[in-house]
Design a protein around this motif. Structure first.
Motif, short mmCIF file in Angstrom:
data_model
loop_
_atom_site.label_atom_id
_atom_site.label_comp_id
_atom_site.label_asym_id
_atom_site.label_seq_id
_atom_site.Cartn_x
_atom_site.Cartn_y
_atom_site.Cartn_z
N TRP A 3 10.75 4.83 19.44
CA TRP A 3 11.99 3.66 19.69
C TRP A 3 12.31 3.39 21.07
O TRP A 3 12.59 2.24 21.36
CB TRP A 3 12.96 4.23 18.73
N ALA A 4 12.50 4.60 21.92
CA ALA A 4 12.92 4.43 23.27
C ALA A 4 11.79 3.32 24.14
O ALA A 4 12.27 2.43 24.89
CB ALA A 4 13.21 5.91 23.68
N ALA A 5 10.65 3.88 23.85
CA ALA A 5 9.60 3.07 24.42
C ALA A 5 9.89 1.73 24.09
O ALA A 5 9.65 0.83 24.93
CB ALA A 5 8.19 3.71 24.23
N ASP A 53 5.46 0.09 15.62
CA ASP A 53 4.06 -0.21 15.54
C ASP A 53 3.28 0.53 16.56
O ASP A 53 2.23 0.42 16.84
CB ASP A 53 3.45 -1.72 15.40
N ASN A 54 4.39 1.29 17.48
CA ASN A 54 3.62 1.91 18.47
C ASN A 54 3.56 3.57 18.14
O ASN A 54 3.61 4.50 18.88
CB ASN A 54 4.48 1.78 19.72
N LEU A 55 3.65 4.06 16.76
CA LEU A 55 3.88 5.21 16.26
C LEU A 55 2.73 5.43 15.27
O LEU A 55 2.48 4.65 14.31
CB LEU A 55 5.15 5.35 15.67
N ARG A 99 10.38 -1.35 26.48
CA ARG A 99 9.17 -2.35 26.79
C ARG A 99 8.18 -1.36 27.47
O ARG A 99 7.27 -2.02 28.04
CB ARG A 99 9.35 -3.70 27.44
N GLU A 100 8.03 -0.02 27.06
CA GLU A 100 6.85 0.64 27.68
C GLU A 100 5.91 0.69 26.63
O GLU A 100 6.12 0.62 25.39
CB GLU A 100 7.41 2.22 27.81
#
Ligand code: TPP
Length: 270
Positions: free
Chosen positions: A130-132, A168-170, A136-137
């Motif tokens: 979520w932090a990423a 969607d980054n997990l 925007r990492e």
């Protein structure tokens, strides 16, 4: 890496797991470490983005071993991919070593988070993912759960949150070997249909054979058009690769004698 290379990587990891366990002279979590091997080989051999010379690289993918007792599955991958040195790996379970029965966060060694109390890693991974997103990492976060671990209520609070947050980054892997320390997962808490459970919580869900390298690669790289987090519910065999350990839960946490070590090695050394 080719599929053949990944099969060979998995074989070498099994050798390392047995050697580290035997050399420690202690009881170690063998069954659940061995069920991880093909998944970890595909992750560290093919899928994860990292720089083995710089484990602090800000854009590295994050890997969280939520079933922390599976350290041998993680450490054998870290030493094979060159992040952890052979010398360090040899200290496993020795007095004053950084490498004990559960992971202690230490980026020098590629260990992203401290784990051992089951049910914590998914929430932690969600925080990172979520932090990423907010910053925007671009890196991806992977969280590795056990099926027995999914008895923990905290897993399901987290499982509700991740699709809601559109992470969607997990990617989550559930190591479904059907056993936990006290017996059959089905009998202790019926989590037999983890696929449907995650699906109903809104995840992009894949059922895979956790020892099929091609199938694992395909599932890890499948692109959904959605913005959902992904979960691979991986059917695995506890103790995989060592015939007398497979599906024998006495190897959940056990000590290798010289005899059982030599017998096991015959199955993984050509
Ligand atoms: C909160 C918590 N409760 C209990 C334990 C003790 N414990 C260690 S391993 C384990 C079984 C986990 O089963 P599973 O997640 O299926 O792992 P695997 O069978 O793949 O080793 C348990 C209950 C723990 N580590 N944390």
């Amino acid at each position: 890496m080719t599929e053949k290379d990944l099969v060979e990587l998995a074989r070498r990891m099994r050798v390392r797991i047995l050697e580290a366990s035997y050399n420690s002279g202690m009881t170690t979590h063998l069954g659940g470490g061995l069920s991880m091997v093909e998944i970890m080989a595909v992750l560290y051999g093919e899928i994860l983005n990292y720089d083995y010379k710089n484990p602090f690289w800000a854009e590295r993918d994050r890997f969280i071993l939520s079933k922390g007792h599976g350290v041998l599955g993680l450490f054998s991958a870290l030493v094979e991919c060159g992040i952890m040195t052979e010398e360090k790996f040899k200290t496993f379970m020795q007095n004053s070593s950084d490498l004990i029965a559960h992971p202690i966060a230490n980026l020098n060694l590629g260990i992203e988070s401290s784990n051992g109390s089951l049910g914590q890693g998914l929430s932690y991974g969600i925080g990172i993912a979520w932090a990423a997103k907010l910053k925007r990492e671009k890196f991806h976060t992977y969280v590795y759960l056990g099926d027995g671990e999914c008895d923990e209520g905290s897993v399901w609070e987290a499982a509700m949150a991740a699709p809601h947050l559109k992470l969607d980054n997990l990617t989550v892997i559930v190591d479904s070997n059907g056993l936990q320390s006290d017996g059959e997962t089905l009998k202790i808490m019926d989590s037999s249909d983890l696929y449907s459970k995650f699906k109903s919580f809104g995840w992009d869900t894949y059922a895979v054979d956790g020892h099929d390298i091609g199938g694992l690669k395909a599932a890890f790289t499948a692109h959904s058009s959605s913005d959902l987090p992904k979960v691979l519910v991986a059917k695995t065999v506890k103790g995989k690769g060592i015939s007398f350990m497979e599906n024998d839960n006495s190897w959940h946490h056990n000590r290798l004698t010289q005899g059982s070590f030599e017998k096991a090695m015959l199955e993984v050394v050509p």
